[in-house]
Design a protein around this motif. Structure first.
Motif, PDB file in Angstrom:
ATOM      1  N   PRO A 184      46.793 -32.653  86.166  1.00 31.80           N
ATOM      2  CA  PRO A 184      47.573 -33.776  85.658  1.00 31.80           C
ATOM      3  C   PRO A 184      48.104 -34.724  86.717  1.00 31.80           C
ATOM      4  N   PHE A 185      47.777 -34.521  87.991  1.00 31.41           N
ATOM      5  CA  PHE A 185      48.441 -35.273  89.051  1.00 31.41           C
ATOM      6  C   PHE A 185      47.716 -36.547  89.459  1.00 31.41           C
ATOM      7  N   GLY A 186      46.596 -36.843  88.847  1.00 29.87           N
ATOM      8  CA  GLY A 186      45.867 -38.059  89.176  1.00 29.87           C
ATOM      9  C   GLY A 186      44.816 -37.819  90.249  1.00 29.87           C
ATOM     10  N   GLN A 187      43.998 -38.853  90.498  1.00 29.04           N
ATOM     11  CA  GLN A 187      42.845 -38.723  91.382  1.00 29.04           C
ATOM     12  C   GLN A 187      43.087 -39.216  92.800  1.00 29.04           C
ATOM     13  N   GLY A 188      44.222 -39.878  93.087  1.00 27.13           N
ATOM     14  CA  GLY A 188      44.489 -40.367  94.439  1.00 27.13           C
ATOM     15  C   GLY A 188      44.783 -39.229  95.400  1.00 27.13           C
ATOM     16  N   SER A 189      44.994 -39.587  96.638  1.00 27.40           N
ATOM     17  CA  SER A 189      45.228 -38.577  97.664  1.00 27.40           C
ATOM     18  C   SER A 189      46.502 -37.789  97.396  1.00 27.40           C
ATOM     19  N   ALA A 190      47.542 -38.467  96.880  1.00 27.12           N
ATOM     20  CA  ALA A 190      48.794 -37.767  96.597  1.00 27.12           C
ATOM     21  C   ALA A 190      48.594 -36.729  95.495  1.00 27.12           C
ATOM     22  N   GLY A 191      47.892 -37.123  94.422  1.00 28.66           N
ATOM     23  CA  GLY A 191      47.623 -36.196  93.336  1.00 28.66           C
ATOM     24  C   GLY A 191      46.747 -35.047  93.775  1.00 28.66           C
ATOM     25  N   THR A 192      45.746 -35.348  94.587  1.00 27.84           N
ATOM     26  CA  THR A 192      44.861 -34.300  95.097  1.00 27.84           C
ATOM     27  C   THR A 192      45.634 -33.300  95.940  1.00 27.84           C
ATOM     28  N   ALA A 193      46.565 -33.790  96.757  1.00 22.98           N
ATOM     29  CA  ALA A 193      47.365 -32.905  97.604  1.00 22.98           C
ATOM     30  C   ALA A 193      48.265 -32.006  96.755  1.00 22.98           C
ATOM     31  N   GLU A 194      48.874 -32.549  95.696  1.00 29.61           N
ATOM     32  CA  GLU A 194      49.717 -31.728  94.834  1.00 29.61           C
ATOM     33  C   GLU A 194      48.891 -30.661  94.121  1.00 29.61           C
ATOM     34  N   GLN A 195      47.726 -31.058  93.662  1.00 27.98           N
ATOM     35  CA  GLN A 195      46.864 -30.090  92.984  1.00 27.98           C
ATOM     36  C   GLN A 195      46.455 -28.975  93.941  1.00 27.98           C
ATOM     37  N   ALA A 196      46.104 -29.335  95.148  1.00 30.70           N
ATOM     38  CA  ALA A 196      45.676 -28.340  96.138  1.00 30.70           C
ATOM     39  C   ALA A 196      46.818 -27.394  96.486  1.00 30.70           C
TER      40      ALA A 196
END
Length: 717
Positions: A141-153
């Motif tokens: 749910p965090f989006g596809q940008g770098s910030a969202g990718t980092a939260e997902q990771a």
């Protein structure tokens, strides 16, 4: 076939609105998807549990991990909220059960970002996982940008490291969640009325409290209430709930577990809201799966029925004038002498036999003054009273005052609606403390003389009077609380439709009761359908039109057939509403009147339907709990204290290996759920912890005398 009876961070259970409005609640929506969280804190009392080896098994097994200290896992759930109904539903279940959680609002630009420091840290040299489970709107749910990718990771790494589970509250079917696309032999569409099934894996796992069949609601045929995806599982996916693929072959999953990459996700592919029965039935299992069977809070399915006005009679609805003689707005006309409704000896005998057959104990809420009045008018005898007294031990008995007067302000009935009378100075005139006290005392003393099993601490006043009655009486009668204290009353009934929350009345507390929509002033099914039509049809269709002006109500599409409408429409609807309360962990009693046990005995079809639906849904390990008046009050009171402790950040709970510790303020009783086989450690020896329910053990618990902690142990096998 299920056996039926066993005789909070969280608010109380959900409550229903108006009978007609409940069928119109919004559907979950088609797009895969709010609530509030509470943080833990440090308190005085300590509860420790030794839990199952499944937690140790969930930890990483690498040589490096084995050398590290066993991590601490805090007993709190992280909820990532997108504002959708699915996350709101899971949040409501956590809160209603009593599971602490922290809510992270994705729409809040100032929210903290999820990274390693947000999720974990070190306490006294020991790694700490701050959350025992994670609820997400969907798998990413965090989006596809770098910030969202980092939260997902960061979240993925956290779940892998600590063995923490994740619920995907609502998503579509695709390989990323372990399912085929719906184009590959699956299906998507409206699920209203779908005949789903809890699979063998679900029944042997987190949903073992259900018998199997799981029908989706279809309350409003013109409205789509639930949308979903049926898809074939791929490797690593275990389906817990499935349904036949319409127009296709085989079955598709609606809810299941996806094990991959060292993580476990619970994947839900149908939309829902917190009121829909299909979610309510599965909600317990979702929490148990997420927390791996150990969490704060407890959950029961409660059902009690109070029968008011026992020994008395009730006025009858006049189908010609569409009002009830005796009411101040029903005067004149040939129907003035319509007979009141009162149980007969045969009705009393039937009630006792029905109880023995069904296993449900009714609470007889009695007016002894009425019994004495009937005796006086019939030569000193009253066959109905004699029969009920002969069967006294079949029932529970609750004081309803001697003669059922209005215990609030002195009513001025010369105007419609009535008003509170005023004295010469303009002050409200109230029923006195002495009069209220006498009504309570005399009724109780009569019961003691007749050897009725009555509890002085319990009271139901006539029409819940004495308590505030809006709009005419906006405050309690100031003489009520002192009169309650005079008589040792601790639990006074209130009307849940007016006051759904428990509150103090002096030294007593209210016990909100759900009114059942089986009217007090009807004895036959025809009368019931006629009055129902008057209330729930428009003026154009011959009704009162109240349903057109009341925002909590909905008009019938067309009037019911008075000959069949009770059985075909009202009975199933009232049973559905009551069952909705039952499966919402709601201990509040329901109430009806003695008239509903007389003539056509209108109550029994509703109760029979409720019990039959319950038996068909729940396994033997999940019986209905039938609390008496005071027990419902105690449950609500404990929940309120637990909620206050959580709101004040005064509860901390965590596990280290196989030991769980809970710290709470002194005097607060702690709700805990743990695996079957857990035992409680005493100063000398152990005993089984709590009571068995729905495959778990649970209880409200505290440290015992001379103990600073409560320790619960699991058997080694």
């Amino acid at each position: 076939m299920a056996s039926v009876f066993a005789g909070g961070t969280g608010t109380g259970g959900l409550t229903g609105g108006s009978p007609r409005a409940s069928a119109r609640r919004g559907h979950g929506g088609r797009a895969p998807g709010r609530g509030t969280g509470r943080r833990g804190g440090l308190g005085a009392a300590v509860v420790a549990l030794t839990t199952s080896a499944l937690f140790a098994a969930a930890l990483p097994a690498s040589p490096a991990a084995a050398a590290d200290p066993v991590p601490r896992i805090d007993l709190k759930v992280l909820v990532v909220d997108d504002g959708g109904p699915a996350v709101a539903a899971v949040t409501a279940e956590l809160r209603g059960t009593g599971v602490p959680y922290r809510l992270l609002d994705l729409a809040d630009p100032d929210r903290p970002r999820i990274d390693a420091a947000f999720l974990s840290d070190t306490v006294s040299g020991r790694p700490r996982a701050k959350y025992q489970g994670v609820v997400l709107p969907n798998e990413a749910p965090f989006g596809q940008g770098s910030a969202g990718t980092a939260e997902q990771a960061a979240l993925v790494a956290y779940e892998q490291r600590f063995g923490v589970r994740q619920v995907d509250a609502y998503t579509w079917a695709h390989p990323g969640v372990g399912l085929d696309y719906t184009s590959e032999g699956g299906w998507s569409g409206t699920l209203d009325g779908a005949a789903a099934e809890v699979t063998a894996a679900g029944r042997s796992g987190p949903f073992g409290y259900l018998d199997g069949a799981l029908a989706f609601e279809d309350n409003a045929p013109s409205v789509s209430e639930s949308y979903g995806y049926l898809a074939r599982p791929r490797e690593g996916f275990t389906s817990y709930v499935d349904a036949p693929v319409p127009g296709g072959e085989g079955r598709g999953s609606l809810l299941g577990e996806y094990a991959h990459d060292g993580r476990r996700e619970l994947v839900v592919t149908f939309s829902y809201n917190q009121h829909q029965r299909q979610f309510r039935l599965l909600a317990r299992g979702i929490v148990e799966w997420l927390t791996q069977g150990v969490h704060l809070g407890r959950n029961r399915n409660y059902f009690s029925v109070h029968v008011d006005d026992v020994f008395a009679s009730d006025a009858r609805w006049d189908t010609e004038r569409n009002c009830t003689p005796g009411d101040i707005d029903c005067v004149g006309g040939p129907g003035e002498q319509v007979p009141d409704i009162r149980m007969t000896v045969a009705d009393a005998q039937y009630a006792a036999q029905w109880q023995r057959t069904s296993g449900l104990t009714l609470d007889m809420v009695y007016n002894a003054g009425a019994a004495e009045e009937w005796k006086a008018e019939n030569g000193g005898t009253d066959a109905l009273t004699a029969q009920l007294l002969a069967d006294r031990d079949e029932y529970r008995w609750v004081n309803h005052t001697w003669s059922h007067p209005f215990l609030g302000c002195v009513q001025d009935v010369s105007v419609v609606p009535w008003q509170c009378s005023k004295d010469a100075s303009g002050a409200t005139r109230w029923m006195s403390r002495a009069e209220i006290s006498a009504q309570i005392r005399d009724n109780h003393d009569w019961a003691v003389d007749e050897d009725l099993p009555v509890d002085r601490a319990e009271l139901v006043t006539g029409e819940h009077s004495g308590l505030k009655t809006l709009p005419q009486q906006p405050v309690d009668n100031p003489n009520l609380a002192p009169a309650l204290a005079d008589n040792g009353v601790k639990w006074i009934a209130s009307d849940n439709s007016r006051e759904p929350q428990q509150r103090p009345v002096g030294a007593a507390d209210t016990v909100p009761r759900h009114p059942m929509n089986v009217y007090y002033n009807v004895g036959t099914a025809t009368e019931m359908a006629d009055e129902y039509n008057w209330i729930y049809t428009s003026r154009a269709d011959g009704g009162s039109g109240v349903c057109e002006t009341d925002p909590a109500s909905t008009c019938l599409d067309e009037p019911l057939d008075v000959a069949t409408g009770y059985g075909t429409h009202i009975v199933p609807q009232e049973a559905r509403i009551a069952l909705g309360h039952i499966v919402a962990n709601d201990p509040r009693p329901h109430y009806v009147h003695q008239s509903n046990l007389a003539e056509d005995r209108l109550l029994y079809p509703v109760l029979d339907r409720i019990l039959a639906d319950y038996r068909a849904t729940f396994a033997d390990n999940t019986p209905l709990v039938n609390p008496r008046h005071r027990d419902a009050g105690v449950e609500l009171s404990r929940r309120a204290a637990w909620q206050s402790a959580l709101d004040a950040d005064r509860v901390t709970a965590y596990r280290i290996g196989t030991t769980v510790t809970v710290q709470a303020p002194g005097g607060v009783v702690v709700p805990v759920t743990a695996p079957e086989g857990t035992r409680k450690q005493h100063l000398l020896g152990t005993s089984a912890f709590g009571t068995a329910y729905a495959g778990q053990r649970s209880a409200w618990t505290q440290p015992e005398l001379l103990q600073s902690a409560v320790t619960l142990r699991l058997p080694s096998s």
